[in-house]
Motif scaffolding. Structure first.
Motif, PDB file in Angstrom:
ATOM      1  N   VAL A  28       9.722  32.742  68.444  1.00  0.00           N
ATOM      2  CA  VAL A  28       9.192  31.725  69.349  1.00  0.00           C
ATOM      3  C   VAL A  28       9.801  31.956  70.732  1.00  0.00           C
ATOM      4  N   GLN A  29       9.060  31.572  71.739  1.00  0.00           N
ATOM      5  CA  GLN A  29       9.595  31.690  73.099  1.00  0.00           C
ATOM      6  C   GLN A  29      10.530  30.521  73.397  1.00  0.00           C
ATOM      7  N   ALA A  30      11.459  30.771  74.289  1.00  0.00           N
ATOM      8  CA  ALA A  30      12.378  29.718  74.705  1.00  0.00           C
ATOM      9  C   ALA A  30      11.579  28.504  75.191  1.00  0.00           C
ATOM     10  N   GLY A  31      12.044  27.337  74.773  1.00  0.00           N
ATOM     11  CA  GLY A  31      11.338  26.107  75.099  1.00  0.00           C
ATOM     12  C   GLY A  31      10.377  25.656  74.020  1.00  0.00           C
ATOM     13  N   GLY A  32      10.124  26.525  73.074  1.00  0.00           N
ATOM     14  CA  GLY A  32       9.191  26.210  72.005  1.00  0.00           C
ATOM     15  C   GLY A  32       9.839  25.429  70.871  1.00  0.00           C
ATOM     16  N   SER A  33       9.046  25.214  69.836  1.00  0.00           N
ATOM     17  CA  SER A  33       9.479  24.417  68.690  1.00  0.00           C
ATOM     18  C   SER A  33       9.162  25.146  67.391  1.00  0.00           C
ATOM     19  N   LEU A  34       9.933  24.848  66.388  1.00  0.00           N
ATOM     20  CA  LEU A  34       9.685  25.322  65.027  1.00  0.00           C
ATOM     21  C   LEU A  34      10.122  24.236  64.069  1.00  0.00           C
ATOM     22  N   ARG A  35       9.487  24.212  62.910  1.00  0.00           N
ATOM     23  CA  ARG A  35       9.938  23.317  61.851  1.00  0.00           C
ATOM     24  C   ARG A  35      10.237  24.150  60.613  1.00  0.00           C
ATOM     25  N   LEU A  36      11.457  24.064  60.171  1.00  0.00           N
ATOM     26  CA  LEU A  36      11.870  24.733  58.950  1.00  0.00           C
ATOM     27  C   LEU A  36      11.743  23.775  57.772  1.00  0.00           C
ATOM     28  N   SER A  37      11.365  24.338  56.631  1.00  0.00           N
ATOM     29  CA  SER A  37      11.275  23.568  55.398  1.00  0.00           C
ATOM     30  C   SER A  37      12.159  24.216  54.347  1.00  0.00           C
ATOM     31  N   CYS A  38      12.605  23.408  53.427  1.00  0.00           N
ATOM     32  CA  CYS A  38      13.445  23.899  52.333  1.00  0.00           C
ATOM     33  C   CYS A  38      13.090  23.115  51.081  1.00  0.00           C
ATOM     34  N   VAL A  39      12.547  23.818  50.103  1.00  0.00           N
ATOM     35  CA  VAL A  39      12.124  23.178  48.859  1.00  0.00           C
ATOM     36  C   VAL A  39      13.180  23.414  47.786  1.00  0.00           C
ATOM     37  N   LEU A  40      13.597  22.328  47.174  1.00  0.00           N
ATOM     38  CA  LEU A  40      14.573  22.384  46.092  1.00  0.00           C
ATOM     39  C   LEU A  40      13.865  22.296  44.754  1.00  0.00           C
ATOM     40  N   SER A  41      14.243  23.138  43.830  1.00  0.00           N
ATOM     41  CA  SER A  41      13.752  23.024  42.461  1.00  0.00           C
ATOM     42  C   SER A  41      14.948  22.996  41.520  1.00  0.00           C
ATOM     43  N   GLY A  42      14.772  22.324  40.399  1.00  0.00           N
ATOM     44  CA  GLY A  42      15.807  22.296  39.381  1.00  0.00           C
ATOM     45  C   GLY A  42      16.705  21.072  39.392  1.00  0.00           C
ATOM     46  N   GLN A  43      16.682  20.326  40.482  1.00  0.00           N
ATOM     47  CA  GLN A  43      17.481  19.115  40.602  1.00  0.00           C
ATOM     48  C   GLN A  43      16.763  18.160  41.560  1.00  0.00           C
ATOM     49  N   PRO A  44      16.988  16.858  41.432  1.00  0.00           N
ATOM     50  CA  PRO A  44      16.392  15.920  42.380  1.00  0.00           C
ATOM     51  C   PRO A  44      17.164  15.916  43.695  1.00  0.00           C
ATOM     52  N   LEU A  45      16.441  16.125  44.788  1.00  0.00           N
ATOM     53  CA  LEU A  45      17.083  16.172  46.096  1.00  0.00           C
ATOM     54  C   LEU A  45      17.784  14.863  46.428  1.00  0.00           C
ATOM     55  N   SER A  46      17.255  13.762  45.893  1.00  0.00           N
ATOM     56  CA  SER A  46      17.809  12.443  46.202  1.00  0.00           C
ATOM     57  C   SER A  46      19.262  12.291  45.768  1.00  0.00           C
ATOM     58  N   SER A  47      19.725  13.162  44.902  1.00  0.00           N
ATOM     59  CA  SER A  47      21.101  13.066  44.394  1.00  0.00           C
ATOM     60  C   SER A  47      22.121  13.789  45.260  1.00  0.00           C
ATOM     61  N   PHE A  48      21.643  14.490  46.263  1.00  0.00           N
ATOM     62  CA  PHE A  48      22.520  15.396  46.995  1.00  0.00           C
ATOM     63  C   PHE A  48      22.588  15.103  48.483  1.00  0.00           C
ATOM     64  N   CYS A  49      23.751  15.374  49.019  1.00  0.00           N
ATOM     65  CA  CYS A  49      23.888  15.570  50.455  1.00  0.00           C
ATOM     66  C   CYS A  49      23.257  16.921  50.772  1.00  0.00           C
ATOM     67  N   ALA A  50      22.714  17.059  51.980  1.00  0.00           N
ATOM     68  CA  ALA A  50      22.015  18.294  52.323  1.00  0.00           C
ATOM     69  C   ALA A  50      22.297  18.673  53.769  1.00  0.00           C
ATOM     70  N   GLY A  51      22.036  19.919  54.065  1.00  0.00           N
ATOM     71  CA  GLY A  51      22.264  20.332  55.437  1.00  0.00           C
ATOM     72  C   GLY A  51      21.662  21.685  55.743  1.00  0.00           C
ATOM     73  N   TRP A  52      21.737  22.019  57.012  1.00  0.00           N
ATOM     74  CA  TRP A  52      21.279  23.307  57.512  1.00  0.00           C
ATOM     75  C   TRP A  52      22.445  24.007  58.196  1.00  0.00           C
ATOM     76  N   ILE A  53      22.595  25.252  57.875  1.00  0.00           N
ATOM     77  CA  ILE A  53      23.658  26.077  58.417  1.00  0.00           C
ATOM     78  C   ILE A  53      23.007  27.307  59.031  1.00  0.00           C
ATOM     79  N   ARG A  54      23.535  27.770  60.138  1.00  0.00           N
ATOM     80  CA  ARG A  54      22.984  28.981  60.729  1.00  0.00           C
ATOM     81  C   ARG A  54      24.091  30.006  60.934  1.00  0.00           C
ATOM     82  N   GLN A  55      23.658  31.237  60.977  1.00  0.00           N
ATOM     83  CA  GLN A  55      24.599  32.323  61.228  1.00  0.00           C
ATOM     84  C   GLN A  55      23.970  33.295  62.213  1.00  0.00           C
ATOM     85  N   LYS A  56      24.595  33.396  63.362  1.00  0.00           N
ATOM     86  CA  LYS A  56      24.153  34.357  64.364  1.00  0.00           C
ATOM     87  C   LYS A  56      24.726  35.723  64.023  1.00  0.00           C
ATOM     88  N   SER A  57      24.056  36.740  64.492  1.00  0.00           N
ATOM     89  CA  SER A  57      24.475  38.097  64.194  1.00  0.00           C
ATOM     90  C   SER A  57      25.921  38.328  64.650  1.00  0.00           C
TER      91      SER A  57
END
Length: 124
Positions: free
Chosen positions: A12-41
Motif C-alpha cells: 500500500v502507498q503511504a497514507g493508505g489503509s489496510l485491514r488485517l484479519s485473523c481467524v482462530l480455530s480450535g478454541q473460542p476467541l472469547s476466552s482469550f486475550c488477543a493482540g497483534w505483533i509486528r516484526q520489521k526486517s
C-alpha cells in the motif's frame, strides 16, 4: 488444535489503509486475550495492539491514533484496521492469543499461540 490464520496484508502507498484479519480455530476467541505483533526486517518484535476479553485495548505509541483493533467472537476473528500508514509500518504482522495482564491501565498480552504472519509493505 489451535490455529491462527492471518490475511489482509499487502502493499500500500503511504497514507493508505489496510485491514488485517485473523481467524482462530480450535478454541473460542472469547476466552482469550488477543493482540497483534509486528516484526520489521532485522528488528525485534513489537507489540502494536492488545485487547482483553472485555474489549479493553492498548496500542503502542507508534500506532496510537492510526490503528484500531476489534474482535468478532461470533466469527472467532480478530481485526487490525490500519489507517494513515507510513513507511515505518512495513513489517510482518502476526496475531496472537494468550493471557492478559493490566499494568497501570495498559493491557499486556502474554502470547500462548501465534499465527504465521502477513506481510505489510508501505511504499512512498
Amino acid at each position: 488444535q489451535v490455529q491462527l490464520v492471518e490475511s489482509g496484508g499487502g502493499s500500500v502507498q503511504a497514507g493508505g489503509s489496510l485491514r488485517l484479519s485473523c481467524v482462530l480455530s480450535g478454541q473460542p476467541l472469547s476466552s482469550f486475550c488477543a493482540g497483534w505483533i509486528r516484526q520489521k526486517s532485522g528488528k525485534d518484535r513489537e507489540g502494536v495492539a492488545s485487547m482483553d476479553v472485555d474489549g479493553d485495548t492498548s496500542f503502542s505509541d507508534s500506532v496510537k491514533g492510526r490503528f484500531t483493533m476489534s474482535r468478532d467472537n461470533s466469527k472467532n476473528t480478530l481485526y487490525l484496521q490500519m489507517h494513515n500508514l507510513i513507511l515505518e509500518d512495513t513489517a510482518m504482522y502476526t496475531c496472537a492469543i494468550g493471557d492478559c495482564s493490566d499494568v497501570s491501565g495498559v493491557v499486556h498480552l502474554t502470547p500462548a499461540y501465534w499465527g504465521q504472519g502477513t506481510q505489510v509493505t508501505v511504499s512512498a
